[in-house]
Design a protein around this motif. Sequence first.
Motif, PDB file in Angstrom:
ATOM      1  N   PHE A  14     -28.886 -18.265  44.613  1.00 57.53           N
ATOM      2  CA  PHE A  14     -29.175 -19.619  44.159  1.00 57.53           C
ATOM      3  C   PHE A  14     -28.092 -20.613  44.582  1.00 57.53           C
ATOM      4  O   PHE A  14     -28.398 -21.793  44.812  1.00 57.53           O
ATOM      5  CB  PHE A  14     -29.350 -19.629  42.641  1.00 57.53           C
ATOM      6  CG  PHE A  14     -30.659 -19.043  42.192  1.00 57.53           C
ATOM      7  CD1 PHE A  14     -31.854 -19.674  42.506  1.00 57.53           C
ATOM      8  CD2 PHE A  14     -30.710 -17.854  41.479  1.00 57.53           C
ATOM      9  CE1 PHE A  14     -33.073 -19.135  42.107  1.00 57.53           C
ATOM     10  CE2 PHE A  14     -31.919 -17.306  41.075  1.00 57.53           C
ATOM     11  CZ  PHE A  14     -33.100 -17.956  41.397  1.00 57.53           C
ATOM     12  N   GLN A  18     -29.309 -23.758  46.740  1.00 61.21           N
ATOM     13  CA  GLN A  18     -29.092 -25.113  46.254  1.00 61.21           C
ATOM     14  C   GLN A  18     -28.161 -25.908  47.162  1.00 61.21           C
ATOM     15  O   GLN A  18     -28.278 -27.132  47.252  1.00 61.21           O
ATOM     16  CB  GLN A  18     -28.517 -25.068  44.833  1.00 61.21           C
ATOM     17  CG  GLN A  18     -29.506 -24.663  43.774  1.00 61.21           C
ATOM     18  CD  GLN A  18     -30.569 -25.726  43.549  1.00 61.21           C
ATOM     19  OE1 GLN A  18     -30.429 -26.861  43.952  1.00 61.21           O
ATOM     20  NE2 GLN A  18     -31.657 -25.357  42.911  1.00 61.21           N
ATOM     21  N   HIS A 145     -26.457 -23.543  39.140  1.00 59.10           N
ATOM     22  CA  HIS A 145     -27.324 -23.547  40.315  1.00 59.10           C
ATOM     23  C   HIS A 145     -28.602 -22.750  40.050  1.00 59.10           C
ATOM     24  O   HIS A 145     -29.684 -23.118  40.513  1.00 59.10           O
ATOM     25  CB  HIS A 145     -26.579 -22.959  41.512  1.00 59.10           C
ATOM     26  CG  HIS A 145     -25.587 -23.901  42.130  1.00 59.10           C
ATOM     27  ND1 HIS A 145     -24.555 -24.472  41.426  1.00 59.10           N
ATOM     28  CD2 HIS A 145     -25.472 -24.377  43.395  1.00 59.10           C
ATOM     29  CE1 HIS A 145     -23.847 -25.256  42.225  1.00 59.10           C
ATOM     30  NE2 HIS A 145     -24.389 -25.219  43.427  1.00 59.10           N
ATOM     31  N   ALA A 148     -30.816 -24.978  37.896  1.00 57.24           N
ATOM     32  CA  ALA A 148     -31.342 -26.132  38.632  1.00 57.24           C
ATOM     33  C   ALA A 148     -32.425 -25.742  39.628  1.00 57.24           C
ATOM     34  O   ALA A 148     -33.265 -26.573  40.002  1.00 57.24           O
ATOM     35  CB  ALA A 148     -30.216 -26.857  39.363  1.00 57.24           C
ATOM     36  N   SER A 149     -32.430 -24.495  40.049  1.00 56.62           N
ATOM     37  CA  SER A 149     -33.402 -24.044  41.054  1.00 56.62           C
ATOM     38  C   SER A 149     -34.831 -24.089  40.544  1.00 56.62           C
ATOM     39  O   SER A 149     -35.780 -24.162  41.335  1.00 56.62           O
ATOM     40  CB  SER A 149     -33.063 -22.626  41.528  1.00 56.62           C
ATOM     41  OG  SER A 149     -31.829 -22.599  42.203  1.00 56.62           O
ATOM     42  N   THR A 224     -35.340 -21.546  51.856  1.00 53.88           N
ATOM     43  CA  THR A 224     -35.077 -22.915  52.312  1.00 53.88           C
ATOM     44  C   THR A 224     -35.983 -23.268  53.486  1.00 53.88           C
ATOM     45  O   THR A 224     -36.556 -24.362  53.546  1.00 53.88           O
ATOM     46  CB  THR A 224     -33.608 -23.072  52.731  1.00 53.88           C
ATOM     47  OG1 THR A 224     -32.766 -22.783  51.614  1.00 53.88           O
ATOM     48  CG2 THR A 224     -33.328 -24.484  53.207  1.00 53.88           C
ATOM     49  N   LEU A 277     -30.650 -31.886  42.727  1.00 51.85           N
ATOM     50  CA  LEU A 277     -30.485 -30.983  43.868  1.00 51.85           C
ATOM     51  C   LEU A 277     -29.332 -31.426  44.761  1.00 51.85           C
ATOM     52  O   LEU A 277     -28.599 -30.597  45.308  1.00 51.85           O
ATOM     53  CB  LEU A 277     -31.789 -30.916  44.677  1.00 51.85           C
ATOM     54  CG  LEU A 277     -33.018 -30.428  43.910  1.00 51.85           C
ATOM     55  CD1 LEU A 277     -34.241 -30.438  44.803  1.00 51.85           C
ATOM     56  CD2 LEU A 277     -32.785 -29.025  43.342  1.00 51.85           C
ATOM     57  N   THR A 280     -26.014 -30.400  43.087  1.00 52.59           N
ATOM     58  CA  THR A 280     -25.650 -28.983  43.250  1.00 52.59           C
ATOM     59  C   THR A 280     -24.981 -28.749  44.596  1.00 52.59           C
ATOM     60  O   THR A 280     -24.042 -27.959  44.706  1.00 52.59           O
ATOM     61  CB  THR A 280     -26.888 -28.082  43.122  1.00 52.59           C
ATOM     62  OG1 THR A 280     -27.873 -28.477  44.081  1.00 52.59           O
ATOM     63  CG2 THR A 280     -27.475 -28.161  41.722  1.00 52.59           C
ATOM     64  N   SER A 281     -25.453 -29.446  45.618  1.00 49.32           N
ATOM     65  CA  SER A 281     -24.837 -29.328  46.941  1.00 49.32           C
ATOM     66  C   SER A 281     -23.435 -29.928  46.939  1.00 49.32           C
ATOM     67  O   SER A 281     -22.501 -29.356  47.518  1.00 49.32           O
ATOM     68  CB  SER A 281     -25.711 -30.021  47.989  1.00 49.32           C
ATOM     69  OG  SER A 281     -25.234 -29.769  49.290  1.00 49.32           O
TER      70      SER A 281
END
Length: 362
Positions: A14, A18, A145, A148-149, A224, A277, A280-281
Amino acid sequence: MKSPATISPVQLFFIILQTQIGIGLLSLPYTVQEGAGKDGWISILLAGLFVQGGIAVIWLLSSRFPGLTFYDFAPLLVGRIIGTVLTMMYILFFFAMVCYQLSYFLAVSSNWAFPRTPHVVFAVLAVAVSVYLAKENLRIIGRFHNLASFLLVSIIFVLLPLIPHFEMRYLLPFASNGVEDIMRGAGKAVTAFAGFELLLCLYPFTEGSKTAKWKAVAGANAATSIIYAILAFASSAIFSPEEIKVVPEPVLYIMKEAELIVVERIDLLFLTVWAVLVLTSLISYLYVASTGLTHLLKAKEHKKSLYVLAVLVIPVAIANENRMELMRIGDKINSVSIILLFVIPAFLLMVALIRKKREESV
């Protein structure tokens, strides 16, 4: 530096997922169509397949030094001076990714929903939330993460009602633009898949066998690729080849057309999901950049380095708010990322194999 808590292969999955899915969620369909046109979704799948090769190289390299991060084993392979230079290059790359993604987030937020809100407001809020989580240990970051996924599932539910509106004539015949254009589109998609290189820093802190670690990262990249390809396919099926050329965020326009019984502006709701999203990155890149800077300065914890980077990110991100300038910066980052994500790890792996270097021999 103090060792962070360990994470499971699922959490690694994850984190990579993310980190990869950030600004590309909105911009990638437009980016790939510049090279591949309506066959952009094919370019994305090819780019994802190419990235799998890069993942294999990084996995093979890291598995030779299972207890060390990239910042630790790079000097062992190429010497202290060159190793330090490589460490600085990756720290700058991670920092540049944070600045670029934050700049793009500010531009989209301003143009789409908050035109009168100063960019500095959202910049401070985004960085503050990112720092709040990035200062914690790796296990807490992994849990966030993971949580949030689940927001990614909302993308599929929103797209389902739009399937009857797909114009397949915009897509047919498949691959008609030719191999050269499709490959050009795949090259433009590389930056959107950035994030798998975090394995260089997270490998020693991930539990499980080396095979489990490879499956986690490869699986995240596959997920992804599928998500990006679905969005690119939907964008090309809804917008004509002429229309998509002037729509920089086709996914948001698709969401604007969707309507639910209780929600009218799905695009604004999706913008909120996308913001999480992006955060998270930002968290992932701030974490690995700060741990690298901490290693470089031989400090014990990464919090002070994190605060320094956070202060520097805001003015840099605000200074690059022009859309055309962001596109030029994105092209430059794409060129540099090929070297840092593929060329350098492959070179270091060759050095390790030729010199027969592995952790127990150093």
